[in-house]
Design an enzyme around this catalytic site. Structure first.
Site, short mmCIF file in Angstrom:
data_model
loop_
_atom_site.label_atom_id
_atom_site.label_comp_id
_atom_site.label_asym_id
_atom_site.label_seq_id
_atom_site.Cartn_x
_atom_site.Cartn_y
_atom_site.Cartn_z
CG HIS A 1 -1.97 -0.96 1.30
ND1 HIS A 1 -2.10 -1.90 2.28
CD2 HIS A 1 -3.03 -1.17 0.46
CE1 HIS A 1 -3.18 -2.64 2.06
NE2 HIS A 1 -3.76 -2.22 0.96
CB CYS B 1 -3.03 -1.66 8.60
SG CYS B 1 -1.43 -1.62 7.90
#
Ligand code: CIR
Length: 253
Positions: free
Chosen positions: A161, A248
């Site tokens: 990501h 996250c």
């Protein structure tokens, strides 16, 4: 400044989470303990933390960051690119109305995981990754613009990501490693270069003037402290085994 966070208790199936780390399976009991410490760290930074219950149908469901983008003006429920994670948004969509009245959604064929989105003031950088596609990014930018924000896309190829390799620490300071160090769009920031041996620590998180740093990355912690920040080291070793990091594990808004 942030005032709230949403987290989700890791489920026993965390050991079956998507992983490319080659570090073995997470120790579930230790993951639960580390998650408790993570919540405490957010509380220490002044956040009121809502803890959602474990959901064993979704091994990666503790990585709530990917399921929604929470901005000052609206929330956008994503459509994760990983097939095994798409259903995570159903439950998140039930909780978001407790915090927001302006809610939008990303629709297929668009995909977005919000670990690919980095907020810099009113602007949101959206990484095009294996999980976030162009259509998803375009929908996201349209939603952001409707609520007075702006967005732009960034290509990436080396990491999962966008925020796997980047962390905005406010005050124009950007923690970065690898491919992000040379991208033209980030040259306007003061780049804090993370040593390649500590690339995991690029996913450090600014929370109300404290920077949460993963425990065990002393060079990066020092680099951040040298910039005048208070840091808080949080051990997330069990989440690293399934490609997860500090950012996250929560939605912060
Ligand atoms: C996944 O591959 O989706 C999870 N195992 C890890 C998600 C990490 N999330 C993030 O970086 N925002």
């Amino acid at each position: 400044m942030f005032s709230k966070a949403i987290v989700r208790t890791p489920c026993p199936n965390l050991i079956a989470g998507i992983s490319s780390a080659n570090l073995g399976q997470p120790d579930y009991a230790l993951a639960l303990e580390q998650h408790q410490q993570y919540i405490k760290a957010l509380e220490q930074c002044g956040l009121a933390v809502t803890v959602l219950p474990a959901d064993n149908d979704f091994p990666d469901s503790c990585f709530v960051e990917d399921t929604a983008l929470c901005t000052p003006n609206c929330a956008i429920i994503t459509n994760p690119g990983a097939a095994s994670r798409q259903g995570e948004v159903i439950d998140m969509a039930r909780h978001i109305p407790n915090f927001y009245s302006a809610i939008e959604t990303i629709e297929a064929p668009g995909t977005v995981e919000a670990g690919d989105i980095m907020m810099v003031g009113n602007h949101y950088y959206i990484g095009l990754s294996a999980r976030t596609n162009q259509q998803g990014a375009e929908q996201m930018i349209a939603h952001l613009e409707k609520y007075g924000h702006s967005g732009s896309v960034v290509s990436l190829s080396e990491v999962l990501h966008l925020k796997t390799g980047l962390g905005y620490l406010e005050n124009n300071k950007l923690l970065a490693c690898g491919e992000f160090l040379t991208k033209p769009e980030f040259q306007q920031y003061t780049l804090l270069e993370v040593d390649p041996s500590e690339s995991y620590a690029a996913n450090s998180v600014w929370v109300n003037d404290t920077v949460l740093v993963p425990a065990g990355y002393p060079k990066t912690q020092q680099l951040i402290e040298d910039q005048g920040y208070k840091t808080l080291a949080v051990d997330v070793s069990e989440f690293r085994k399934v490609d997860g990091g500090l950012s996250c594990l929560s939605l912060r808004f």
